[in-house]
Motif scaffolding. Structure first.
Motif, PDB file in Angstrom:
ATOM      1  N   ARG A   1     -54.423 102.450  16.285  1.00 45.88           N
ATOM      2  CA  ARG A   1     -54.279 102.030  17.686  1.00 45.88           C
ATOM      3  C   ARG A   1     -55.341 100.976  18.006  1.00 45.88           C
ATOM      4  NH1 ARG A   1     -55.254 107.517  18.298  1.00 45.88           N
ATOM      5  NH2 ARG A   1     -57.048 106.843  19.497  1.00 45.88           N
ATOM      6  N   ARG A   2     -55.149 100.274  19.084  1.00 45.15           N
ATOM      7  CA  ARG A   2     -56.075  99.209  19.509  1.00 45.15           C
ATOM      8  C   ARG A   2     -57.499  99.748  19.690  1.00 45.15           C
ATOM      9  NH1 ARG A   2     -57.220  94.013  19.184  1.00 45.15           N
ATOM     10  NH2 ARG A   2     -58.291  93.267  21.006  1.00 45.15           N
ATOM     11  N   ALA A   3     -57.642 100.951  20.251  1.00 44.09           N
ATOM     12  CA  ALA A   3     -58.975 101.530  20.450  1.00 44.09           C
ATOM     13  C   ALA A   3     -59.690 101.736  19.122  1.00 44.09           C
ATOM     14  CB  ALA A   3     -58.871 102.850  21.206  1.00 44.09           C
ATOM     15  N   VAL A   4     -58.952 102.115  18.100  1.00 35.36           N
ATOM     16  CA  VAL A   4     -59.545 102.302  16.770  1.00 35.36           C
ATOM     17  C   VAL A   4     -59.969 100.956  16.195  1.00 35.36           C
ATOM     18  CG1 VAL A   4     -59.071 103.047  14.392  1.00 35.36           C
ATOM     19  CG2 VAL A   4     -58.265 104.423  16.331  1.00 35.36           C
ATOM     20  N   ILE A   5     -59.147  99.942  16.365  1.00 30.77           N
ATOM     21  CA  ILE A   5     -59.485  98.603  15.881  1.00 30.77           C
ATOM     22  C   ILE A   5     -60.759  98.104  16.561  1.00 30.77           C
ATOM     23  CG2 ILE A   5     -58.738  96.188  15.833  1.00 30.77           C
ATOM     24  CD1 ILE A   5     -55.854  97.342  15.496  1.00 30.77           C
ATOM     25  N   LEU A   6     -60.857  98.322  17.863  1.00 28.84           N
ATOM     26  CA  LEU A   6     -62.055  97.893  18.583  1.00 28.84           C
ATOM     27  C   LEU A   6     -63.294  98.639  18.102  1.00 28.84           C
ATOM     28  CD1 LEU A   6     -60.591  97.552  22.179  1.00 28.84           C
ATOM     29  CD2 LEU A   6     -61.177  95.711  20.575  1.00 28.84           C
ATOM     30  N   ALA A   7     -63.164  99.946  17.869  1.00 32.82           N
ATOM     31  CA  ALA A   7     -64.300 100.726  17.359  1.00 32.82           C
ATOM     32  C   ALA A   7     -64.680 100.263  15.958  1.00 32.82           C
ATOM     33  CB  ALA A   7     -63.952 102.213  17.363  1.00 32.82           C
ATOM     34  N   TRP A   8     -63.686  99.971  15.130  1.00 37.95           N
ATOM     35  CA  TRP A   8     -63.940  99.483  13.768  1.00 37.95           C
ATOM     36  C   TRP A   8     -64.678  98.142  13.830  1.00 37.95           C
ATOM     37  CZ3 TRP A   8     -61.019 101.801   9.459  1.00 37.95           C
ATOM     38  CH2 TRP A   8     -61.360 101.266   8.220  1.00 37.95           C
ATOM     39  N   ALA A   9     -64.227  97.275  14.717  1.00 37.18           N
ATOM     40  CA  ALA A   9     -64.865  95.963  14.869  1.00 37.18           C
ATOM     41  C   ALA A   9     -66.322  96.108  15.294  1.00 37.18           C
ATOM     42  CB  ALA A   9     -64.084  95.113  15.879  1.00 37.18           C
ATOM     43  N   MET A  10     -66.567  96.975  16.241  1.00 38.22           N
ATOM     44  CA  MET A  10     -67.946  97.186  16.703  1.00 38.22           C
ATOM     45  C   MET A  10     -68.817  97.770  15.593  1.00 38.22           C
ATOM     46  SD  MET A  10     -67.345  98.517  20.593  1.00 38.22           S
ATOM     47  CE  MET A  10     -69.066  98.888  20.818  1.00 38.22           C
ATOM     48  N   ALA A  11     -68.269  98.709  14.829  1.00 35.00           N
ATOM     49  CA  ALA A  11     -69.041  99.362  13.773  1.00 35.00           C
ATOM     50  C   ALA A  11     -69.363  98.418  12.622  1.00 35.00           C
ATOM     51  CB  ALA A  11     -68.290 100.583  13.249  1.00 35.00           C
ATOM     52  N   THR A  12     -68.478  97.467  12.354  1.00 42.36           N
ATOM     53  CA  THR A  12     -68.680  96.554  11.227  1.00 42.36           C
ATOM     54  C   THR A  12     -69.232  95.195  11.641  1.00 42.36           C
ATOM     55  OG1 THR A  12     -66.382  95.807  11.352  1.00 42.36           O
ATOM     56  CG2 THR A  12     -66.872  97.627   9.834  1.00 42.36           C
ATOM     57  N   GLY A  13     -69.237  94.909  12.942  1.00 41.94           N
ATOM     58  CA  GLY A  13     -69.771  93.634  13.411  1.00 41.94           C
ATOM     59  C   GLY A  13     -68.836  92.456  13.203  1.00 41.94           C
ATOM     60  N   VAL A  14     -67.544  92.726  13.086  1.00 43.33           N
ATOM     61  CA  VAL A  14     -66.579  91.629  12.976  1.00 43.33           C
ATOM     62  C   VAL A  14     -65.677  91.620  14.198  1.00 43.33           C
ATOM     63  CG1 VAL A  14     -66.600  91.588  10.458  1.00 43.33           C
ATOM     64  CG2 VAL A  14     -64.908  92.961  11.640  1.00 43.33           C
ATOM     65  N   ASP A  15     -65.023  90.501  14.427  1.00 47.90           N
ATOM     66  CA  ASP A  15     -64.175  90.308  15.575  1.00 47.90           C
ATOM     67  C   ASP A  15     -62.873  91.101  15.435  1.00 47.90           C
ATOM     68  OD1 ASP A  15     -61.926  88.383  16.922  1.00 47.90           O
ATOM     69  OD2 ASP A  15     -63.820  88.333  18.006  1.00 47.90           O
ATOM     70  N   ALA A  16     -62.461  91.804  16.477  1.00 41.35           N
ATOM     71  CA  ALA A  16     -61.217  92.583  16.452  1.00 41.35           C
ATOM     72  C   ALA A  16     -60.009  91.688  16.214  1.00 41.35           C
ATOM     73  CB  ALA A  16     -61.059  93.371  17.751  1.00 41.35           C
ATOM     74  N   GLU A  17     -60.014  90.488  16.752  1.00 46.87           N
ATOM     75  CA  GLU A  17     -58.916  89.535  16.532  1.00 46.87           C
ATOM     76  C   GLU A  17     -58.771  89.236  15.046  1.00 46.87           C
ATOM     77  OE1 GLU A  17     -55.890  86.625  17.341  1.00 46.87           O
ATOM     78  OE2 GLU A  17     -56.666  88.277  18.506  1.00 46.87           O
ATOM     79  N   TRP A  18     -59.898  89.038  14.386  1.00 42.48           N
ATOM     80  CA  TRP A  18     -59.848  88.757  12.955  1.00 42.48           C
ATOM     81  C   TRP A  18     -59.324  89.960  12.175  1.00 42.48           C
ATOM     82  CZ3 TRP A  18     -62.496  90.614   8.613  1.00 42.48           C
ATOM     83  CH2 TRP A  18     -62.276  89.887   7.444  1.00 42.48           C
ATOM     84  N   LEU A  19     -59.726  91.160  12.565  1.00 42.06           N
ATOM     85  CA  LEU A  19     -59.239  92.364  11.881  1.00 42.06           C
ATOM     86  C   LEU A  19     -57.730  92.504  11.973  1.00 42.06           C
ATOM     87  CD1 LEU A  19     -61.801  95.152  12.842  1.00 42.06           C
ATOM     88  CD2 LEU A  19     -61.419  94.170  10.581  1.00 42.06           C
ATOM     89  N   THR A  20     -57.166  92.137  13.101  1.00 45.74           N
ATOM     90  CA  THR A  20     -55.734  92.354  13.306  1.00 45.74           C
ATOM     91  C   THR A  20     -54.866  91.184  12.868  1.00 45.74           C
ATOM     92  OG1 THR A  20     -55.937  91.654  15.604  1.00 45.74           O
ATOM     93  CG2 THR A  20     -56.042  94.003  15.175  1.00 45.74           C
ATOM     94  N   THR A  21     -55.383  89.949  12.905  1.00 45.92           N
ATOM     95  CA  THR A  21     -54.533  88.789  12.625  1.00 45.92           C
ATOM     96  C   THR A  21     -55.051  87.871  11.528  1.00 45.92           C
ATOM     97  OG1 THR A  21     -55.611  87.324  14.211  1.00 45.92           O
ATOM     98  CG2 THR A  21     -53.804  88.722  15.044  1.00 45.92           C
ATOM     99  N   GLY A  22     -56.328  87.924  11.263  1.00 41.80           N
ATOM    100  CA  GLY A  22     -56.907  86.964  10.328  1.00 41.80           C
ATOM    101  C   GLY A  22     -57.382  85.705  11.015  1.00 41.80           C
ATOM    102  N   ASN A  23     -57.152  85.606  12.327  1.00 43.42           N
ATOM    103  CA  ASN A  23     -57.613  84.446  13.104  1.00 43.42           C
ATOM    104  C   ASN A  23     -58.961  84.735  13.716  1.00 43.42           C
ATOM    105  OD1 ASN A  23     -55.327  82.836  12.760  1.00 43.42           O
ATOM    106  ND2 ASN A  23     -54.292  83.814  14.471  1.00 43.42           N
ATOM    107  N   ASP A  24     -59.828  83.776  13.646  1.00 47.63           N
ATOM    108  CA  ASP A  24     -61.104  83.874  14.337  1.00 47.63           C
ATOM    109  C   ASP A  24     -61.028  82.964  15.543  1.00 47.63           C
ATOM    110  OD1 ASP A  24     -63.678  84.059  15.220  1.00 47.63           O
ATOM    111  OD2 ASP A  24     -64.552  82.954  13.553  1.00 47.63           O
TER     112      ASP A  24
END
Length: 82
Positions: A28-51
């Motif tokens: 879910r989106r909330a998990v993606i956001l938590a993953w992004a925060m934990a790893t220090g990468v952009d959530a957009e990049w995690l989901t699409t590959g776009n920065d």
């Protein structure tokens, strides 16, 4: 950070993290956001590959490495272990 540590951060089982990484389950989106925060990468990049993060004054992006769009979720074991 290994899968067990990420599972603790996300509040799920280690096997759930493994399923996200292997593409068996889409988080879910909330998990993606938590993953992004934990790893220090952009959530957009995690989901699409776009920065989509605008460059800073020095021309360097604040987000994850800039790359072309790819299909599918980019959460992989490399995100945990870099």
């Amino acid at each position: 950070m290994d899968q067990s540590a990420m599972a603790e951060v996300l509040g799920c089982a280690r096997t759930t993290v493994s399923n996200y990484e292997r593409g068996f389950t889409t988080p879910r989106r909330a998990v993606i956001l938590a993953w992004a925060m934990a790893t220090g990468v952009d959530a957009e990049w995690l989901t699409t590959g776009n920065d989509e993060t605008p460059p800073t004054g020095d021309g360097v992006s604040d987000g994850a490495p800039s790359q072309d769009r790819t299909d599918g979720l980019l959460i992989t074991s490399e995100m945990l272990y870099h």
